[in-house]
Design an enzyme around this catalytic site. Structure first.
Site, PDB file in Angstrom:
ATOM      1  N   ARG A 117       5.704 -12.805   9.535  1.00 35.92           N
ATOM      2  CA  ARG A 117       6.319 -11.485   9.332  1.00 35.92           C
ATOM      3  C   ARG A 117       7.714 -11.493   9.915  1.00 35.92           C
ATOM      4  O   ARG A 117       7.985 -12.237  10.862  1.00 35.92           O
ATOM      5  CB  ARG A 117       5.553 -10.412  10.126  1.00 35.92           C
ATOM      6  CG  ARG A 117       4.214 -10.064   9.643  1.00 35.92           C
ATOM      7  CD  ARG A 117       3.578  -9.045  10.579  1.00 35.92           C
ATOM      8  NE  ARG A 117       3.916  -7.688  10.193  1.00 35.92           N
ATOM      9  CZ  ARG A 117       3.232  -7.010   9.270  1.00 35.92           C
ATOM     10  NH1 ARG A 117       2.204  -7.555   8.664  1.00 35.92           N
ATOM     11  NH2 ARG A 117       3.578  -5.783   8.965  1.00 35.92           N
TER      12      ARG A 117
ATOM     13  N   LYS B 197       4.648   0.265   9.788  1.00 32.49           N
ATOM     14  CA  LYS B 197       4.664   1.537   9.074  1.00 32.49           C
ATOM     15  C   LYS B 197       4.137   2.670   9.945  1.00 32.49           C
ATOM     16  O   LYS B 197       4.665   3.764   9.923  1.00 32.49           O
ATOM     17  CB  LYS B 197       3.819   1.435   7.802  1.00 32.49           C
ATOM     18  CG  LYS B 197       4.632   0.979   6.610  1.00 32.49           C
ATOM     19  CD  LYS B 197       3.884   1.285   5.321  1.00 32.49           C
ATOM     20  CE  LYS B 197       3.366   0.008   4.734  1.00 32.49           C
ATOM     21  NZ  LYS B 197       2.561   0.158   3.557  1.00 32.49           N
TER      22      LYS B 197
ATOM     23  N   GLU C 203       0.876  -1.166   0.000  1.00 32.00           N
ATOM     24  CA  GLU C 203       0.000   0.000   0.000  1.00 32.00           C
ATOM     25  C   GLU C 203       0.918   1.222   0.000  1.00 32.00           C
ATOM     26  O   GLU C 203       1.835   1.311   0.826  1.00 32.00           O
ATOM     27  CB  GLU C 203      -0.872   0.001   1.271  1.00 32.00           C
ATOM     28  CG  GLU C 203      -1.820   1.172   1.273  1.00 32.00           C
ATOM     29  CD  GLU C 203      -2.768   1.194   2.487  1.00 32.00           C
ATOM     30  OE1 GLU C 203      -2.760   0.255   3.294  1.00 32.00           O
ATOM     31  OE2 GLU C 203      -3.504   2.192   2.581  1.00 32.00           O
TER      32      GLU C 203
HETATM   33  P1  ATP Z   1       0.704  -1.528   7.537  1.00 33.80           P
HETATM   34  O1  ATP Z   1       1.753  -1.582   8.625  1.00 33.80           O
HETATM   35  O2  ATP Z   1       0.408  -0.142   7.024  1.00 33.80           O
HETATM   36  O3  ATP Z   1      -0.465  -2.453   7.700  1.00 33.80           O
HETATM   37  P2  ATP Z   1       2.089  -3.446   5.988  1.00 33.80           P
HETATM   38  O4  ATP Z   1       3.315  -3.513   6.812  1.00 33.80           O
HETATM   39  O5  ATP Z   1       1.131  -4.578   5.981  1.00 33.80           O
HETATM   40  O6  ATP Z   1       1.372  -2.101   6.263  1.00 33.80           O
HETATM   41  P3  ATP Z   1       1.895  -3.329   3.114  1.00 33.80           P
HETATM   42  O7  ATP Z   1       2.292  -2.201   2.245  1.00 33.80           O
HETATM   43  O8  ATP Z   1       0.472  -3.675   3.205  1.00 33.80           O
HETATM   44  O9  ATP Z   1       2.535  -3.043   4.538  1.00 33.80           O
HETATM   45  O10 ATP Z   1       2.766  -4.595   2.800  1.00 33.80           O
HETATM   46  C1  ATP Z   1       3.076  -5.085   1.535  1.00 33.80           C
HETATM   47  C2  ATP Z   1       3.478  -6.512   1.670  1.00 33.80           C
HETATM   48  O11 ATP Z   1       4.618  -6.641   2.531  1.00 33.80           O
HETATM   49  C3  ATP Z   1       2.372  -7.331   2.291  1.00 33.80           C
HETATM   50  O12 ATP Z   1       2.223  -8.517   1.545  1.00 33.80           O
HETATM   51  C4  ATP Z   1       2.853  -7.589   3.677  1.00 33.80           C
HETATM   52  O13 ATP Z   1       2.372  -8.802   4.168  1.00 33.80           O
HETATM   53  C5  ATP Z   1       4.377  -7.594   3.522  1.00 33.80           C
HETATM   54  N1  ATP Z   1       5.011  -7.219   4.775  1.00 33.80           N
HETATM   55  C6  ATP Z   1       4.820  -6.097   5.488  1.00 33.80           C
HETATM   56  N2  ATP Z   1       5.529  -6.119   6.632  1.00 33.80           N
HETATM   57  C7  ATP Z   1       6.217  -7.283   6.641  1.00 33.80           C
HETATM   58  C8  ATP Z   1       7.127  -7.905   7.565  1.00 33.80           C
HETATM   59  N3  ATP Z   1       7.490  -7.322   8.707  1.00 33.80           N
HETATM   60  N4  ATP Z   1       7.634  -9.106   7.233  1.00 33.80           N
HETATM   61  C9  ATP Z   1       7.283  -9.697   6.071  1.00 33.80           C
HETATM   62  N5  ATP Z   1       6.430  -9.184   5.180  1.00 33.80           N
HETATM   63  C10 ATP Z   1       5.896  -7.990   5.448  1.00 33.80           C
END
Ligand code: ATP
Ligand code: MG
Length: 553
Positions: free
Chosen positions: A262, A272, A37
């Site tokens: 994650r 984020k 996003e």
């Molecule tokens: P928010 O914290 O705003 O919910 P998010 O961390 O989920 O955002 P996105 O932009 O939705 O961020 O993430 C894009 C992709 O990266 C998604 O498929 C998400 O699952 C993955 N992602 C985000 N954070 C992690 C993490 N810490 N480890 C592994 N994958 C991640």
């Protein structure tokens, strides 16, 4: 994961995809996507997802799309879109196609009408509060909305008028009609669309309604022909909804959603929301502050794309949430820089050493290898003069036990040069050492001293030819392994996370360093010329990582 564990990527997802390909599922094709996003900069957790998605596709000669999940126009911006593209490219990946969820707004709308026609979706005119109350709890089933039995005609009409902007935000929502008693709360008639009268960067003012993430994601995956939709564990409970939507719509492609853990990294935070707060509250200098876990911050700190990909490989992909130690990350960059970074001499906290038995204009040029194990790295000239600088902690007036550096009356070798002896200490009124007056043994150039042992070797820089530089030392941004355990964000911040040394002296060869070039400063650590502030008129270096693992205690 502990440091001593063997470095081997366990990857259950690879095994699943291997089987699918072998069985000829999806005609043996592998298509993945990375779906950020655009509401912030990417961080090292995203790198894990990027490496997994692009890596999985790459392994099978498949495709991986970069898709911006831009369904929430209030929080999203083009600045983030551009930064995300740059980060993915910098990490070394090429997307097959660049897509936006907003590319599918028309199709999503038509599909929603299809669900209404099948009596699988309805317009609910309850307030947000009422919807929440009717949803029930983990132990109590939900209650059906009084609007649940609206006719198909009425729903189609209301939905169209929602789209045309006839209603205000929050007046109606479109909900899937699934099961208000489901044990999975996500299945209790989840919202598909809400009214949001806001401008969208890409679709302008065309839409007054925007689709929800869960509805958008599966449909976008299906439209793009994604075979394996890889996401993090928090979406496990959303999978039934993902499948339900695609089952109702009978899309020709039904991607398989697979969840993985994650990344959580000690002494930092990968959310984020919290990262934005660090920037907005001014706890760091910006998104690319070298202490930040953002890709752009880590890049500025001196991490390389190869080291981040190596890290993602080493931590592997599992279904268990676990904290990864910072040492795992640091080892990846240290290993690479140990192999590749040219060696240089830098003095961070200088004391002047005058070699009194050399003439005022003494000048000798030494040729030093750029890398001790790699002849192909070549050599550079290092001038040696009567006055040199050494680091303050390479001298001790009252040495601790086993101290092998310079002491009053003692000898030490200036690296690649002569053995010198400290004859006199000159101090200022406050007792601070200003200068050491030494003599040298001319017979010790490239030779051991006669009749005595000199163990210590210290680095130095010519005072005449050395170049003034700023060196920034970085330490973990937070004091606790899990910074969310601190009383507040502010309380958790390490006051020593950034130490700026502005009176360093580096050897002349470093004047030619270009931004983002990496070096080992001998006996000190690995450094990178700052991307933004470094210049030949004012060299600025950031410490990427210490020479040795400082976490192993
Ligand atoms: P928010 O914290 O705003 O919910 P998010 O961390 O989920 O955002 P996105 O932009 O939705 O961020 O993430 C894009 C992709 O990266 C998604 O498929 C998400 O699952 C993955 N992602 C985000 N954070 C992690 C993490 N810490 N480890 C592994 N994958 C991640
Ligand atoms: Mg998310």
């Amino acid at each position: 994961m502990s440091r001593s564990e063997p470095v081997e990527a366990s990857n259950f997802i690879r095994n699943i995809v291997d089987k699918d390909v072998a069985a000829g599922k999806n005609d043996g094709q592998v298509v993945t996507r990375f779906p950020p996003e655009p509401n912030g900069y990417l961080h090292i957790g995203h790198a894990k997802s990027i490496c997994l998605n692009f890596g999985t596709a790459g392994r099978y000669n498949g495709r991986c799309n970069l898709r911006f999940d831009d369904t929430n126009p209030v929080r999203e911006s083009e600045e983030y879109v551009d930064a995300i593209k740059e980060d993915v490219s910098w990490l070394g990946f090429e997307w097959s196609e660049l897509r936006h969820a907003s590319d599918y707004f028309d199709e999503l709308y038509e599909f929603a009408r299809e669900l209404i026609r099948q009596d699988k979706a309805y317009v609910d005119s309850s307030t947000a509060e009422e919807v929440r109350e009717m949803r029930g709890t983990l132990t109590e089933p939900g209650t059906p909305s009084p609007y649940r039995d609206r006719s198909v005609e009425e729903n189609l009409d209301l939905f169209q008028r929602m789209k045309e902007g006839e209603f205000d935000d929050g007046q109606h929502i479109l909900r899937a009609k699934i099961d208000m008693a489901s044990g999975n709360i996500n299945m209790r008639d989840p919202t598909l669309y809400r009214i949001r009268k806001v401008h969208h960067v890409r679709t302008g003012d065309k839409w007054s309604i925007y689709p929800m993430y869960d509805y958008t994601h599966c449909v976008s995956d299906a439209i793009e022909g994604i075979t394996h939709s890889l996401c993090t564990l928090e979406f496990e409970d959303h999978r039934p909804l993902y499948d339900w939507v695609l089952d109702q719509l009978q899309t020709s492609c039904h991607p398989q959603q697979i969840e993985f853990a994650r990344l959580s990294l000690e002494y930092t935070m990968l959310s984020k929301r919290r990262i934005i707060q660090l920037v907005e509250d001014g706890h760091v200098h910006g998104w690319d502050d070298p202490r930040m876990p953002t890709i752009i911050g880590m890049r500025r700190r001196g991490y390389t794309p190869a080291s981040l990909r190596d890290f993602c490989e080493r931590i592997g992909i599992t279904k268990n949430d676990a904290w990864i130690e910072m040492a795992v990350l640091e080892t990846c960059i240290r290993d690479q820089l140990n192999r590749e970074a040219p060696r240089r001499m830098a003095v961070l906290d200088p004391i002047k050493v005058t070699i009194t038995d050399l003439p005022e204009d003494h000048e000798q040029i030494f040729s030093f290898a750029n890398h001790p194990q790699d002849d192909s790295a070549g050599s550079r000239d290092v001038p040696f003069t009567r006055e040199v600088f050494i680091d303050r902690d390479d001298f001790a007036e009252v040495p601790p036990p086993k101290y092998q550096r310079l002491v009053p009356g003692g000898e030490v070798r200036l690296r690649g040069s002569y053995v010198v002896k400290c004859e006199e200490i000159i101090k200022d009124d406050a007792g601070q050492v200003l200068e050491l007056r030494c003599t040298h043994d001319p017979a010790t150039l490239g030779k051991k001293p006669e009749g005595r042992k000199v163990k210590g070797v210290i680095h130095w820089v010519s005072a005449t030819h050395g170049v003034a530089a700023e060196v920034r030392l970085y330490n973990p941004l937070f004091t606790l392994p899990d910074p969310t355990k601190a009383a507040s964000l502010e309380e958790g911040i390490n006051p020593e996370s950034e130490v700026v040394l502005s009176s360093c002296v580096v050897e002349p060869a470093l004047q030619q360093a270009s931004a983002e070039q990496h070096f080992q400063f001998e006996r000190i650590g690995y450094f990178v010329a700052d991307r933004h502030d470094h210049g030949s008129d004012k060299p600025v270096f950031n410490r990427t990582v210490t020479l040795r693992d400082t976490w192993a205690k």
